[in-house]
Design a protein around this motif. Structure first.
Motif, short mmCIF file in Angstrom:
data_model
loop_
_atom_site.label_atom_id
_atom_site.label_comp_id
_atom_site.label_asym_id
_atom_site.label_seq_id
_atom_site.Cartn_x
_atom_site.Cartn_y
_atom_site.Cartn_z
N ALA A 170 9.09 18.93 22.09
CA ALA A 170 10.40 18.30 22.02
C ALA A 170 10.41 17.04 22.87
O ALA A 170 9.66 16.89 23.82
N ASN A 171 11.31 16.14 22.53
CA ASN A 171 11.39 14.89 23.27
C ASN A 171 12.70 14.76 24.03
O ASN A 171 13.11 13.68 24.39
N ASP A 172 13.38 15.88 24.27
CA ASP A 172 14.62 15.87 25.03
C ASP A 172 14.53 16.89 26.16
O ASP A 172 13.81 17.89 26.08
N ASP A 173 15.28 16.67 27.21
CA ASP A 173 15.33 17.60 28.33
C ASP A 173 16.04 18.87 27.90
O ASP A 173 17.21 18.85 27.52
N PRO A 174 15.38 20.04 27.99
CA PRO A 174 16.00 21.26 27.53
C PRO A 174 17.18 21.72 28.37
O PRO A 174 17.89 22.63 27.98
N THR A 175 17.40 21.10 29.52
CA THR A 175 18.53 21.51 30.35
C THR A 175 19.82 20.79 29.96
O THR A 175 20.90 21.15 30.41
N GLN A 176 19.72 19.76 29.14
CA GLN A 176 20.93 19.02 28.78
C GLN A 176 21.79 19.84 27.83
O GLN A 176 21.31 20.73 27.13
N LYS A 177 23.09 19.55 27.84
CA LYS A 177 24.02 20.34 27.04
C LYS A 177 23.96 19.98 25.56
O LYS A 177 24.14 20.83 24.70
N GLY A 178 23.76 18.73 25.24
CA GLY A 178 23.71 18.32 23.85
C GLY A 178 22.41 18.73 23.20
O GLY A 178 21.49 19.25 23.84
N HIS A 179 22.33 18.49 21.90
CA HIS A 179 21.13 18.84 21.14
C HIS A 179 20.26 17.60 20.95
O HIS A 179 20.74 16.46 21.03
N PRO A 180 18.98 17.80 20.71
CA PRO A 180 18.09 16.66 20.46
C PRO A 180 18.61 15.79 19.31
O PRO A 180 19.19 16.30 18.33
N LYS A 181 18.41 14.47 19.46
CA LYS A 181 18.91 13.54 18.42
C LYS A 181 18.35 13.88 17.05
O LYS A 181 19.03 13.71 16.04
N GLY A 182 17.12 14.34 17.01
CA GLY A 182 16.50 14.62 15.73
C GLY A 182 17.17 15.73 14.95
O GLY A 182 17.03 15.80 13.72
N LEU A 183 17.94 16.60 15.64
CA LEU A 183 18.57 17.71 14.94
C LEU A 183 19.53 17.22 13.86
O LEU A 183 19.56 17.75 12.74
N TYR A 184 20.29 16.19 14.17
CA TYR A 184 21.30 15.75 13.22
C TYR A 184 20.67 14.98 12.05
O TYR A 184 21.18 15.02 10.93
N ALA A 185 19.53 14.34 12.31
CA ALA A 185 18.80 13.73 11.20
C ALA A 185 18.29 14.81 10.26
O ALA A 185 18.40 14.69 9.02
N LEU A 186 17.76 15.89 10.82
CA LEU A 186 17.27 17.00 9.98
C LEU A 186 18.44 17.71 9.30
O LEU A 186 18.31 18.18 8.16
#
Length: 655
Positions: A2-18
């Motif tokens: 993954a390219n995002d910090d797993p502790t952040q509250k939001g989801h990785p940017k790629g999720l919404y593209a998928l």
């Protein structure tokens, strides 16, 4: 990965593209599921006009292979393409398939289906893997991310049949395929626009030294599957030629079932060859596969038997609906309409002795000989010639009844019998043949120009003389040239997606509440509950069969709504649990194979969805739905018997 910090509250940017990539692809996929059977069997709106058994066979085989090819698509992505490129290749294949299907001709239609099957094999497994790869192991956002992604699937499924109905009502069957193809192009554009953002969800293709290579899969599964499938197909053809093939069975269905035998043998040997630590978990997959295959056999009746029920046995004229989602109820609708349902004015119809001429008109493949014959048998009609591409200045009520005309010798009509002995009429034109124009048959009635629909004498008699004999009075009539506005039959398939979206938070909350009170259900118990609810949904439809007087009259759409509500709750109990258990009970080195086994079990069930749709007309509705309820009930009983051992095995492996 993954390219995002797993502790952040939001989801990785790629999720919404998928999310949006999958949503548009699922819209196209469920469009096909919704209209495939209707298009292949349609004889009144320019469809292919195939017999019901043949149309259901195509539907069942399409869905079977759509769930078979992900088994290979995932392995190819792992070893050669990577996930992003595999998803892109899949989208290109599916878009190409849909545009091929939008070209008139059965060859283009079948080639298009092949493109969809191959494309789905690349797309379906790998986009789900990409969602998982957005999160590091142990990331608490992972489950929520999959829930968001799953919502995209169901939004696409919900919108699909609404879109399909609106497009085919306004522009015809072929434009429905084109619009779905455009949806795939949108999906590709979203994927390409986020290509870099999705790099963290990808992986470099590499061969797994501990996994089964493609050569092993080819030698032990694909080659034997092809050989056994061919053997079954030609054996069934021989039996059919000698009148020995059981009613409802068709060679392609038998071939597919034979082809599954080496697959079953492979997985049995996989269990036998496993270590003592691995074997209990692998053996526990058997009831999970059986439950999954049976459930999807029932659920995917949505595009076969349940769509036929919506088309032929559901009163679709009793609800207000958006105009674009309604179509004219053409003559065959009234054969099972309630006594108080008004029928078309007889002056709205032209009558011919040759049923092939009526079929040619309904499938919009007339030639000059048929035009002349229809006009000769109805001397009070005028023949209005129209250009191919515009209305020629004629009013909508005339344009709506126009049919394409081809040069003499272009249209071929073949008459025969199906496997049940019923007469069949195949109306076809050569690939690439273009109509020379269109014609409408019109009648002047009470100062109004009426576009006429052509029927054969048997249908005309059933609408009027047989009605009077049955009810003792003439039917109430609609104004000349008018037909009831009815909801498209494919609309009801969207109820499944609607209920998934509506019931998911309720069911999650219910199970959480049960857990807090110390009465939570185990994973295996949820599987059993899902199968019990599936059985209940079919028992509900058997009651609908009673209310339909053996299929003689149409019943309320609420029966169909009830079926989808109950079977959807069953889906939410069974399908996610099955997928989860496959990963938990399997050693990591075999997860790809056993997940492929889940898809193969689904493919097996899907093939039977087409088979049962094909034999639906051979049985009363009560018998048909009780048969299916009995099969689902037997599987539920089997799950109940193995429940203690299954629970113990799941606990052993940390499930």
């Amino acid at each position: 990965m993954a390219n995002d910090d797993p502790t952040q509250k939001g989801h990785p940017k790629g999720l919404y593209a998928l999310f949006f990539t999958e949503m548009w692809e699922r819209l196209a996929f469920y469009t096909m599921v919704g209209i495939l059977l209707l298009y292949t069997t349609d004889t009144e709106r320019g469809g292919l006009g195939m017999p019901s058994a043949e149309g259901n066979e195509i539907y069942g085989l399409y869905l079977a292979f759509v769930y078979f090819t992900p088994f290979l698509g995932g392995m190819i992505a792992d070893r050669y393409l990577g996930y992003r490129r595999a998803v892109l290749v899949g989208a290109i294949c599916m878009a190409s398939g849909l545009f091929l299907m939008s070209v008139p001709g059965k060859s283009f239609f079948l080639l298009g289906l092949l493109g969809l099957i191959i494309g789905n094999g690349f797309f379906k497994p790998n986009i789900s893997v990409m969602v998982g790869n957005l999160y590091e192991p142990g990331d608490a956002r992972r489950d929520a991310g999959f829930n968001i992604f799953y919502m995209g699937i169901n939004i696409g499924a919900l919108v699909a049949n609404l879109m399909a109905a609106a497009v085919r009502n306004e522009a015809g069957w072929l434009w429905t395929f084109r619009i779905a193809g455009l949806g795939l192009i949108v999906s590709m554009l979203i994927l390409l626009s986020q290509w870099k953002n999705l790099s963290g969800a990808d992986r470099q293709p590499a061969k797994d030294p501990d996994g089964a290579g493609l050569s092993v899969v080819f030698a032990k599964i694909l080659l034997p599957t092809a050989a056994f499938g061919a053997l079954g197909y030609f054996l069934a053809q021989w039996l059919a030629t000698h009148g020995m093939l059981p009613a409802g069975m068709r060679p392609a269905i038998v071939g597919f079932l034979f082809g599954m035998l080496p697959v079953v043998y492979f997985f049995v040997n996989l269990v036998r060859g496993a270590s003592d630590d691995e074997r209990p978990g692998l053996r526990a997959l058997l009831p999970i596969y059986i439950a999954g295959g049976t459930f999807f056999m029932i659920l995917h009746l949505n595009g076969s038997a349940m769509t036929q029920w919506a088309r032929d046995n559901t009163a679709r004229d009793q609800r207000p609906m958006v105009a674009s989602l309604q179509q004219d109820a053409l003559p065959s609708y009234y054969l099972t309409a309630q006594e108080d349902t008004p029928r078309p004015d007889p002056r709205s119809l032209g009558v011919v002795a040759e049923d092939r001429h009526a079929r040619m008109f309904g499938q919009q493949r007339l030639d000059q000989e048929a035009v002349a014959a229809i006009a000769a048998e109805n001397p009070d009609l005028r023949v209005v010639e129209l250009p191919v591409a515009d209305d020629g200045g004629q009013p909508p009520e005339v344009i709506a009844r126009a049919a394409a005309v081809y040069a003499d010798g272009v249209v071929t009509v073949k008459e025969g019998e199906d496997s049940h002995g019923a007469k069949t009429i195949d109306v076809s034109v050569p690939e690439g043949a273009k109509p020379t124009g269109r014609v409408a048959f019109v009648r002047d009635v009470e100062g109004k120009t009426v576009g006429v629909f052509v029927v054969d004498r048997a249908l005309h008699q059933a609408l009027y003389q047989d009605y009077e004999s049955r009810f003792g009075h003439a039917p109430q009539l609609l104004p000349p040239g008018e037909y009831l506005a009815v909801t498209n039959p494919e609309i009801f398939q969207s109820l499944n997606a609607f209920f998934v979206i509506a019931f998911t938070p309720l069911l999650v909350g219910f199970f959480a509440s049960m857990q807090r009170r110390g009465k939570g259900l185990s994973t295996a118990q949820k599987l059993l509950l899902g199968m019990v609810l599936t059985t209940a949904s079919l028992l509900l439809m058997s009651l609908a069969g009673v209310m339909s007087d053996g299929g003689a009259v149409r019943v309320s759409w609420l029966w169909l709504g009830g079926f989808y509500a109950v079977v959807t709750i069953g889906e939410l109990c069974l399908s996610p649990m099955g997928l989860s258990l496959v990963t938990k009970l399997t050693p990591p080195r075999l997860v790809g194979l056993t997940m492929g086994g889940w898809f193969l079990a689904t493919a097996f069930g899907n093939n039977f969805s087409g088979f049962f749709g094909g034999i639906q007309g051979m049985m009363t509705p009560v018998s048909f739905f009780l048969l299916l309820a009995g099969l689902a009930g037997l599987v539920a009983l089997y799950l109940r018997l193995v429940l203690p051992g299954l629970d113990a095995t799941i606990k052993k492996y940390g499930g």
